[in-house]
Design a protein around this motif. Structure first.
Motif, PDB file in Angstrom:
ATOM      1  N   GLN A  21       0.799  -1.219   0.000  1.00  0.00           N
ATOM      2  CA  GLN A  21       0.000   0.000   0.000  1.00  0.00           C
ATOM      3  C   GLN A  21       0.840   1.281   0.000  1.00  0.00           C
ATOM      4  O   GLN A  21       0.337   2.334  -0.373  1.00  0.00           O
ATOM      5  CB  GLN A  21      -0.965  -0.014   1.186  1.00  0.00           C
ATOM      6  N   HIS A 122       1.048  -9.129   4.597  1.00  0.00           N
ATOM      7  CA  HIS A 122      -0.154  -8.304   4.463  1.00  0.00           C
ATOM      8  C   HIS A 122      -0.656  -8.468   3.021  1.00  0.00           C
ATOM      9  O   HIS A 122      -0.730  -7.512   2.261  1.00  0.00           O
ATOM     10  CB  HIS A 122       0.173  -6.843   4.808  1.00  0.00           C
ATOM     11  N   ASN A 166      -1.704 -10.435   8.531  1.00  0.00           N
ATOM     12  CA  ASN A 166      -2.814  -9.510   8.704  1.00  0.00           C
ATOM     13  C   ASN A 166      -4.094 -10.087   8.122  1.00  0.00           C
ATOM     14  O   ASN A 166      -4.120 -10.501   6.961  1.00  0.00           O
ATOM     15  CB  ASN A 166      -2.496  -8.202   7.956  1.00  0.00           C
ATOM     16  N   GLU A 167      -5.139 -10.104   8.928  1.00  0.00           N
ATOM     17  CA  GLU A 167      -6.481 -10.424   8.445  1.00  0.00           C
ATOM     18  C   GLU A 167      -6.512 -11.587   7.460  1.00  0.00           C
ATOM     19  O   GLU A 167      -6.855 -11.402   6.282  1.00  0.00           O
ATOM     20  CB  GLU A 167      -7.104  -9.183   7.790  1.00  0.00           C
ATOM     21  N   TYR A 294     -13.064  -1.514  12.260  1.00  0.00           N
ATOM     22  CA  TYR A 294     -13.531  -0.321  11.546  1.00  0.00           C
ATOM     23  C   TYR A 294     -15.009  -0.046  11.785  1.00  0.00           C
ATOM     24  O   TYR A 294     -15.415   1.102  11.863  1.00  0.00           O
ATOM     25  CB  TYR A 294     -13.279  -0.479  10.036  1.00  0.00           C
ATOM     26  N   GLU A 353      -5.416  -1.931  14.029  1.00  0.00           N
ATOM     27  CA  GLU A 353      -5.861  -0.973  13.010  1.00  0.00           C
ATOM     28  C   GLU A 353      -7.196  -0.403  13.435  1.00  0.00           C
ATOM     29  O   GLU A 353      -8.083  -1.138  13.868  1.00  0.00           O
ATOM     30  CB  GLU A 353      -6.071  -1.646  11.635  1.00  0.00           C
ATOM     31  N   TRP A 400      -4.990   3.283  11.606  1.00  0.00           N
ATOM     32  CA  TRP A 400      -4.834   3.059  10.168  1.00  0.00           C
ATOM     33  C   TRP A 400      -5.327   4.330   9.508  1.00  0.00           C
ATOM     34  O   TRP A 400      -6.512   4.622   9.625  1.00  0.00           O
ATOM     35  CB  TRP A 400      -5.654   1.863   9.664  1.00  0.00           C
ATOM     36  N   GLU A 407      -5.607   1.844  -1.381  1.00  0.00           N
ATOM     37  CA  GLU A 407      -6.632   1.117  -0.622  1.00  0.00           C
ATOM     38  C   GLU A 407      -7.196  -0.035  -1.478  1.00  0.00           C
ATOM     39  O   GLU A 407      -8.355  -0.043  -1.862  1.00  0.00           O
ATOM     40  CB  GLU A 407      -7.709   2.100  -0.141  1.00  0.00           C
ATOM     41  N   TRP A 408      -6.338  -0.977  -1.791  1.00  0.00           N
ATOM     42  CA  TRP A 408      -6.723  -2.222  -2.467  1.00  0.00           C
ATOM     43  C   TRP A 408      -7.617  -1.957  -3.687  1.00  0.00           C
ATOM     44  O   TRP A 408      -7.235  -1.132  -4.520  1.00  0.00           O
ATOM     45  CB  TRP A 408      -7.347  -3.193  -1.440  1.00  0.00           C
TER      46      TRP A 408
END
Ligand code: FCB
Length: 446
Positions: A21, A122, A166-167, A294, A353, A400, A407-408
């Motif tokens: 990113q 990530h 991550n995630e 989030y 995050e 974050w 952003e992806w």
């Protein structure tokens, strides 16, 4: 002077980013292609065809990033390593130039008094491994262990906070079921295979860290979620439990030695490529769980069926939304941290995050007055303070993100940063939220 804002003196105040990113320099110094290079260069996958080729150019400008973190007085910086800088095709001898980059970054952070929090993965899997079956292929977990060992050996003496990945939910489900993320597949069985191999990779890497005799803290970062029930009727409350399986128990149960959740196994067990001994590896002891939070959704009960194996449906909510369309609900952060603390024996939790995307237009004087983000951070930090008072072992918080970044699938159209980036000159400019966070870190109340 002692802080008077209700946060413990040793609370960790940090910022997060990730390699693809922010780094750019996509083919410099021997870096090989990752699945995100391939995906972002595939027409139609990322908004406006944006890629991470240059991103925030942090590969060259990391000193500016460290200076910003220093200006914030951040205690920690969570960043991820681009696997293909270290092993351009995901295996074999390490690329010294790649190692040197992270070694310089780690030294620079430490000189500035900032703890490096290094994350191994990530989502930017080496394309060469994807070509061999990616996370559907068991061997990828062993390649990950090899890569992890290279990193421990190279900088294990200077980095005391490690996370494997991550995630993994996003890597598995967005990458293999919805196709929104690289590698862009849409297949339930492939998703189940990816789930297991991601967890196996995590366990192998965590075990290798211990075997190496390193003394730091080791953890896993998940985007845990538990949608709230739309009503307190028992059927909705149960639906809310079921709705949290794929985002929460699917990861925490096996990591804490409880195996996969029963309901998940009932539906997808036959597709899980579990071999004898795997579950012990996955349950390798770790020190903390990182929670990325989030938003929170709301659900009610629905009929259990082949298409709806968890028997729930989302219901409309009233909350204000961010630019991602995500509900702003700070109490959801409190609820998810409580839920984890009550149900799993995690010794330590960190919010690894938290943040929000807003449109962030600069005023005519050039100042970015992102009061929406300040409000968001204020409410969520208050929720952290609340759970600490309720004795949840929350030891730190990371925004974050330090800066606006790729952003992806939304490319550069969604901005999460405390710092804006001019995407032509790459100049960094702190927004007002940057100064808000600096004051919060200093302890001047929220
Ligand atoms: C998380 C990701 C992070 C960023 C934020 C907005 O799911 O870990 O890279 O994209 O969402």
């Amino acid at each position: 002077m002692k802080r008077q804002d209700g946060f413990p003196e040793d609370f960790v105040w940090g910022c997060s980013t990730s390699s693809y990113q922010i780094e750019g320099a996509a083919s410099e110094d021997g870096r090989g292609p990752s699945i995100w290079d391939t995906f972002s260069h595939t027409p139609g996958k990322v908004v406006q065809g944006h890629t991470g080729d240059i991103a925030c150019d942090s590969y060259h400008r990391w000193r500016e990033d460290v200076a910003l973190l220093k200006e914030l007085n951040a205690g920690a910086y969570r960043f991820s390593v681009s696997w293909t800088r270290i092993q351009p095709d995901g295996k074999g001898k390490p690329n010294q130039k790649g190692l040197d980059y992270y070694s310089r970054l780690v030294d620079g952070l430490r000189e500035a008094g900032i703890e490096p929090w290094l994350e191994l993965f990530h989502w930017d899997l080496p394309q060469a491994l994807e070509d061999a079956g990616g996370w559907r292929n068991r061997d990828t977990a062993f390649r990950f262990e090899e890569y992890a060992r290279i990193m421990y050996k190279a900088i294990g003496d200077r980095v005391e906070h490690w996370t494997s990945m991550n995630e993994p939910w996003c890597a598995a489900f967005l990458g293999h079921l919805t196709g929104e993320h690289a590698p862009g597949l849409r297949d339930r069985e492939k998703t189940s295979r990816a789930v297991h191999h991601l967890l196996l990779a995590h366990g192998l890497a965590a075990r290798a860290y211990r075997e190496g005799g390193f003394k730091g803290e080791y953890g896993l970062v998940i985007n845990a979620a538990k949608p709230r029930p739309a009503t307190l009727r028992p059927e909705d409350v149960e639906a809310s439990e079921r709705a949290s399986i794929e985002r929460t128990s699917l990861w925490l149960d096996p990591v804490f030695g409880r195996g996969y959740p029963e309901l998940f196994m009932q539906h997808f067990g036959s597709q899980m490529p579990i071999e004898p001994g795997d579950m012990d590896i996955i349950a390798a002891p770790i020190d903390f769980i990182g929670v990325n939070y989030y938003n929170e959704d709301a659900v009610r009960a629905a009929l259990l069926s082949e298409e709806n194996p968890y028997g729930f449906e989302y219901v409309p909510t009233w909350q204000r939304k961010t630019e991602m369309g995500w509900d702003i609900e700070a109490q959801g952060l409190r609820r998810i941290l409580m839920h984890i603390a009550r149900n799993w024996p995690a010794k330590v939790l960190y919010v690894t995050e938290n943040g929000a995307a807003f449109a962030d237009a600069p005023s005519p004087d050039g100042v970015i007055r992102d009061y929406d983000r300040i409000e968001y951070l204020r409410e969520h930090l208050a929720a952290c303070r609340q759970v600490i008072a309720d004795e949840v072992p929350l030891k730190g918080y990371f925004v974050w993100s330090l800066m606006d970044n790729f952003e992806w699938s939304f490319g550069y159209t969604r901005k999460f940063g405390l710092v804006s980036i001019d995407h032509i000159t790459k100049a960094r400019r702190p927004k007002l939220s940057f100064y808000y966070y600096r004051d919060a870190i200093a302890g001047f109340g929220l």
